[in-house]
Design a protein around this motif. Structure first.
Motif, PDB file in Angstrom:
ATOM      1  N   GLY A 246     -96.808  10.792  80.695  1.00 51.26           N
ATOM      2  CA  GLY A 246     -97.466   9.826  79.826  1.00 51.26           C
ATOM      3  C   GLY A 246     -96.968   9.892  78.391  1.00 51.26           C
ATOM      4  O   GLY A 246     -96.440  10.896  77.939  1.00 51.26           O
ATOM      5  N   LEU A 247     -97.126   8.776  77.690  1.00 47.99           N
ATOM      6  CA  LEU A 247     -96.752   8.690  76.280  1.00 47.99           C
ATOM      7  C   LEU A 247     -98.035   8.758  75.460  1.00 47.99           C
ATOM      8  O   LEU A 247     -98.659   7.745  75.159  1.00 47.99           O
ATOM      9  CB  LEU A 247     -95.988   7.391  76.009  1.00 47.99           C
ATOM     10  N   HIS A 248     -98.427   9.978  75.122  1.00 47.11           N
ATOM     11  CA  HIS A 248     -99.718  10.203  74.469  1.00 47.11           C
ATOM     12  C   HIS A 248     -99.624  10.115  72.949  1.00 47.11           C
ATOM     13  O   HIS A 248    -100.193   9.225  72.342  1.00 47.11           O
ATOM     14  CB  HIS A 248    -100.283  11.554  74.904  1.00 47.11           C
ATOM     15  N   ALA A 249     -98.932  11.070  72.341  1.00 45.26           N
ATOM     16  CA  ALA A 249     -98.824  11.100  70.876  1.00 45.26           C
ATOM     17  C   ALA A 249     -97.393  11.406  70.485  1.00 45.26           C
ATOM     18  O   ALA A 249     -96.681  12.124  71.193  1.00 45.26           O
ATOM     19  CB  ALA A 249     -99.772  12.136  70.291  1.00 45.26           C
ATOM     20  N   CYS A 250     -97.002  10.880  69.346  1.00 48.42           N
ATOM     21  CA  CYS A 250     -95.615  11.020  68.915  1.00 48.42           C
ATOM     22  C   CYS A 250     -95.563  11.241  67.409  1.00 48.42           C
ATOM     23  O   CYS A 250     -96.204  10.510  66.651  1.00 48.42           O
ATOM     24  CB  CYS A 250     -94.837   9.765  69.297  1.00 48.42           C
ATOM     25  N   SER A 412     -95.194   2.122  72.678  1.00 49.82           N
ATOM     26  CA  SER A 412     -95.928   2.428  73.912  1.00 49.82           C
ATOM     27  C   SER A 412     -96.798   3.678  73.778  1.00 49.82           C
ATOM     28  O   SER A 412     -97.647   3.933  74.633  1.00 49.82           O
ATOM     29  CB  SER A 412     -94.945   2.617  75.077  1.00 49.82           C
ATOM     30  N   TYR A 413     -96.591   4.465  72.722  1.00 49.68           N
ATOM     31  CA  TYR A 413     -97.404   5.671  72.530  1.00 49.68           C
ATOM     32  C   TYR A 413     -98.822   5.295  72.103  1.00 49.68           C
ATOM     33  O   TYR A 413     -99.027   4.349  71.333  1.00 49.68           O
ATOM     34  CB  TYR A 413     -96.781   6.577  71.464  1.00 49.68           C
ATOM     35  N   ARG A 414     -99.792   6.069  72.590  1.00 48.94           N
ATOM     36  CA  ARG A 414    -101.178   5.855  72.172  1.00 48.94           C
ATOM     37  C   ARG A 414    -101.347   6.145  70.689  1.00 48.94           C
ATOM     38  O   ARG A 414    -102.167   5.519  70.006  1.00 48.94           O
ATOM     39  CB  ARG A 414    -102.110   6.777  72.964  1.00 48.94           C
ATOM     40  N   PHE A 415    -100.601   7.112  70.185  1.00 48.46           N
ATOM     41  CA  PHE A 415    -100.733   7.532  68.782  1.00 48.46           C
ATOM     42  C   PHE A 415     -99.338   7.751  68.226  1.00 48.46           C
ATOM     43  O   PHE A 415     -98.500   8.390  68.860  1.00 48.46           O
ATOM     44  CB  PHE A 415    -101.540   8.833  68.690  1.00 48.46           C
ATOM     45  N   LEU A 416     -99.094   7.219  67.040  1.00 45.50           N
ATOM     46  CA  LEU A 416     -97.767   7.316  66.429  1.00 45.50           C
ATOM     47  C   LEU A 416     -97.908   7.629  64.950  1.00 45.50           C
ATOM     48  O   LEU A 416     -98.715   7.028  64.243  1.00 45.50           O
ATOM     49  CB  LEU A 416     -97.018   5.993  66.606  1.00 45.50           C
TER      50      LEU A 416
END
Length: 656
Positions: A246-250, A412-416
Motif C-alpha cells: 500500500g501507498l500509505h505515507a510519503c 496516490s499516497y494517503r499522506f504526502l
C-alpha cells in the motif's frame, strides 16, 4: 506552554476561520483584487510559519525535563507515546511530547541536537507540508524527527530521494534513531532481488528512489491485473501479497526535484520484443537525414524538440525511399516518421547534454542533476534513432506493459509531505498539483553569503576566460572554489581549461558518480577546486575547515544559468551554510543554450555591442531574465498538460 493556535490539531480549522474573516473584498476587481489576494496569501503564510515556530518553542521548552530522563525512563516514555499515536490518540500535547522525546533520542544516539527551526520543519512535515530549508540547515535530522511519528501513525512510510546512494546512506545513518523509537528501517537498492524487497517493504520506514518504488508498485499491478492500489486489489486475485503493502505515507527529500522536475516523467514497465528487425530502418533513416538540408528540406523547433518537413523535404524523402526493398518505406507516413525522428536525434539531442555513450550504449543524462539514468530509454523509436546517429548497434524497441506518471503516483499516497532547499519558487504548483502548502523555514543563523553581481559576456570563450581568472584569484587566496556547470560536456570543457592553466582540481559529473561523496567531502578544504554538474547541489554537505573558513569560505561559480531559477538557487546555496562565510557569482554569455533557445531576438540585439563584457548592459540582463521566465513557463505548461491527462484518467477511468 500552550501555543496560540491551541496545537496543530486545530490548525486547519483556525486557518479556515482566519481565511473566512479576511477574504479579499468582492467589490475589488481586476488588478486591485489580484493584489489584495496576493497580500492575504502572504499574510496567511506568515501566520502558518508563526504557528509552527510557536509550537517548536513549546517543544524546546520541554528539553530540560526530557534531558533529565534516564535511558530506561526515556525508552518507556517513547513506548507510551508511541502506543497513544498508534491507537489514534494524538492531541496537541501528545504530538509535542512525541517530538520532544524523539529529539532527545536523536541527540543521545547521534550527538545531533535539533535547533528550534528544525523542530518547526519537523512539525511542517507532520502536518503535511512542503518545508523549504536552506542548504546546510539539517534536513536529514529534521526528517529524522518526523519519521517515527509518521510511522506510528501510518505504519508504513516511504522516504523518496534522488538516488540509491543517498537512500542507503540516510537509512543507515538514521537507523539508530528509528529503531530506538520502535520503527524498523531499510532501503531499496537497484541490485535487490524481489525476495529481499518484500522483506524491506514490510518495515516501518523505507528509503528509496521514486523509480524503484513506483516500478515495484507497477509490477504489483501487472501481477494482480488491477489498476487500483496494489494492496486493495490483492484479496482474491493473487496467491502472494504484493511487494509494496500500500501507498500509505510519503516523505519526499529534495521535493522540488522529485515532485516537480521528475513529476511529469512517465514510469514505464516494458519488455524487449523478441527481436528487432527494424535496426536497418533506423540506420537508413539516419543516413537520409544526413543528406537533407536545413531550411530547404526541414525546420527545427528546438524548444519542442520537433522537426517539420517542408514540401521539398517530403519530396526528397520520397525520392530517397522509393526504391528501397523494405515494406516500411512504401508507407510514406512511416518513412516520414522515421526520417523526422532521425533529424530530431541529430539536432535536438546532443552527446554530453541529453545523453552519453557508456560501454557502447546510449545512456540518458538527467538534464537537472547531470546524473546517468541507465535504466531509462526514450520512447517511439527516439532511442534507436540516437543509436543510429552515433553508429552504434541499434537495440530492440520495447513493448510497454504498464505506465504511470510520477505525478500521479505521488498523488496516490494517503499522506504526502516533503522538504527541499528551493520550494518557494514552485509553491503554486505544489499547492495546485499535490494540495501541499509550502512553508519557508527560517535559517538557524543569518546567511553570511556574499552574492556578487552576474557577469555577462558576448561569447562563450570570453566567459570561460573570465571564469578562469576568477578561479585563479580565489585559489591564490587559498579559498575552496566550486564551479557549477549545466552539462557533462561543459564540466569537461572547464576541466580541460583548468588543466591547461596548471590548476589542480576534482571533476564530478555522471562519469564520476561513484566518487561523489568523497569528492564533496573534500570540496570545502582550503585551496580545493571542484568542477561539478548540478548533481553536487543535492543531498551532501560541503563542510569548511578552520583554514578555509579563515580564508573566506567557499566560493561558488555558476558557469551558466539553468532554465529553472530554483536550480541556480540550490547550487549557489552550497556557500554560506549555517552562518559560514562564503560568496557566489554567476557568469553567462549570449552563446549559452538558455539564451539562444528562449530569447534569440534579444540575443541578436544585445550582440551588436562591440564590447566583450556586457555586464552593465540592461538589455543583456533582460535576455536571461526573459529566457528563464520563458523556460519556466514552458515547463509549467508541460506539467499542467500531464496533470490534465492524469485528472482525466482519474475521472473517467477510476481504477486507472
Amino acid at each position: 506552554m500552550n501555543s496560540p493556535a491551541a496545537g496543530l490539531s486545530s490548525y486547519a480549522a483556525l486557518f479556515e476561520s482566519v481565511r473566512a474573516r479576511t477574504r479579499a473584498p468582492k467589490l475589488l476587481k481586476g488588478p486591485d483584487r489580484a493584489v489584495a489576494r496576493l497580500g492575504l496569501r502572504l499574510r496567511h503564510r506568515r501566520w502558518r510559519l508563526a504557528t509552527l515556530l510557536d509550537e517548536a518553542r513549546a517543544i524546546d521548552a520541554m528539553s530540560p525535563e526530557i534531558r533529565s530522563l534516564t535511558d530506561r525512563r526515556l525508552n518507556d516514555e517513547v513506548h507510551d507515546v508511541r502506543a497513544d499515536i498508534v491507537l489514534g490518540r494524538c492531541p496537541p500535547e501528545t504530538l509535542r511530547r512525541a517530538l520532544a522525546l524523539v529529539r532527545e533520542v536523536a541527540s543521545r544516539e547521534t550527538g545531533e541536537e535539533a535547533y528550534t527551526v528544525q523542530l518547526a520543519g519537523a512539525l511542517a512535515l507532520v502536518s503535511g507540508r512542503i518545508a523549504e530549508m536552506a542548504t546546510g540547515e539539517g534536513k536529514t535530522l529534521t526528517g529524522s524527527l518526523a519519521l517515527p511519528v509518521l510511522s506510528w501513525r501510518f505504519r508504513h512510510v516511504h522516504v523518496l530521494t534522488v538516488n540509491d546512494y543517498l537512500a542507503k546512506r540516510d537509512a543507515e545513518s538514521r537507523a539508530c534513531i528509528l529503531e530506538r523509537c520502535g520503527v524498523s528501517v531499510g532501503s531499496i537498492q537497484q541490485e535487490h532481488e524481489p525476495s529481499e524487497r518484500a522483506g524491506i517493504y514490510a518495515r516501518g520506514v523505507v528509503y528509496g528512489t521514486p523509480k524503484q518504488i513506483a516500478a515495484d508498485y507497477l509490477r504489483d499491478q501487472i501481477a494482480l491485473q488491477t489498476v487500483g492500489t496494489a494492496w486493495a486489489g490483492w484479496a482474491g486475485r493473487s496467491s502472494a501479497p504484493p511487494l509494496v503493502p500500500g501507498l500509505h505515507a510519503c516523505v519526499v527529500d529534495e521535493a522540488d526535484a522529485v515532485l516537480i522536475d521528475e513529476g511529469v516523467t512517465p514510469l514505464i514497465i516494458a519488455r524487449a520484443r523478441e527481436a528487432d528487425k527494424q535496426g536497418a530502418l533506423y540506420e537508413r533513416a539516419s543516413s537520409i537525414a544526413a543528406e537533407l538540408v536545413e531550411t530547404a528540406h526541414y525546420r527545427v523547433e528546438p524548444l519542442r524538440k520537433r522537426v517539420v518537413l517542408t514540401e521539398a523535404g517530403k519530396d526528397a524523402v520520397r525520392d530517397r525511399t522509393r526504391d528501397l526493398p523494405e515494406a516500411a518505406w512504401r508507407i510514406f507516413r512511416r518513412s516520414e516518421e522515421l526520417v523526422k525522428q532521425a533529424l530530431v536525434a541529430r539536432h535536438c539531442y546532443a552527446r554530453g547534454r541529453q545523453y552519453e555513450i557508456v560501454d557502447g550504449q546510449v545512456v540518458i543524462v538527467d538534464e537537472y542533476t547531470g546524473r546517468f539514468l541507465p535504466d531509462r530509454s526514450w520512447e517511439h523509436g527516439l532511442h534507436q534513432a540516437v543509436e543510429a546517429k552515433e553508429e552504434l548497434e541499434v537495440t530492440a524497441d520495447r513493448e510497454t506493459l504498464a505506465r504511470i506518471s510520477f505525478q500521479r503516483f505521488f498523488r496516490s499516497y494517503r499522506f504526502l509531505c516533503g522538504m527541499t532547499g528551493t520550494a518557494a519558487d514552485a509553491a503554486g504548483e505544489m499547492e495546485a498539483i499535490y494540495s501541499r502548502p509550502v512553508t519557508v523555514i527560517p535559517t538557524n543563523r543569518p546567511v553570511a553569503r556574499v552574492q556578487r553581481p552576474t557577469r555577462v559576456f558576448k561569447t562563450a570563450d570570453a566567459k570561460w576566460a573570465a571564469i578562469l581568472e576568477s578561479v585563479e584569484a580565489e585559489h591564490e587566496r587559498n579559498r575552496p572554489v566550486l564551479i557549477g556547470t549545466p552539462s557533462v560536456e561543459a564540466s569537461e570543457h572547464i576541466s580541460s581549461l583548468l588543466a591547461e592553466r596548471g590548476l589542480p582540481h576534482a571533476l564530478l559529473n555522471a562519469h564520476q558518480h561513484e566518487e561523489e561523496a568523497s569528492t564533496i567531502a573534500h570540496a570545502g578544504e582550503a585551496g580545493t577546486i571542484t568542477v561539478a554538474t548540478n548533481m553536487a547541489g543535492r543531498g551532501t554537505d560541503i563542510k569548511l575547515t578552520t583554514e578555509s573558513r579563515a580564508a573566506g569560505g567557499l566560493h561558488v561559480i555558476l558557469s551558466e544559468l539553468h532554465g529553472a531559477r530554483r536550480v541556480d538557487r540550490q547550487f549557489i546555496g552550497r556557500a554560506g551554510r549555517q552562518g559560514d562565510p562564503g560568496s557566489a557569482q554567476t557568469f553567462a554569455s549570449l552563446e549559452d543554450d538558455l539564451a539562444v533557445r528562449y530569447a534569440p531576438h534579444l540575443v541578436e540585439m544585445a550582440g551588436r555591442s562591440g564590447d566583450q563584457e556586457l555586464t552593465q548592459s540592461r538589455l543583456s540582463q533582460t535576455v536571461f531574465k526573459l529566457a528563464q521566465s520563458r523556460s519556466e513557463a514552458r515547463d509549467r505548461r508541460s506539467r499542467a498538460s500531464v496533470l490534465k491527462q492524469d485528472d482525466w484518467i482519474d475521472r473517467y477511468m477510476p481504477g486507472g
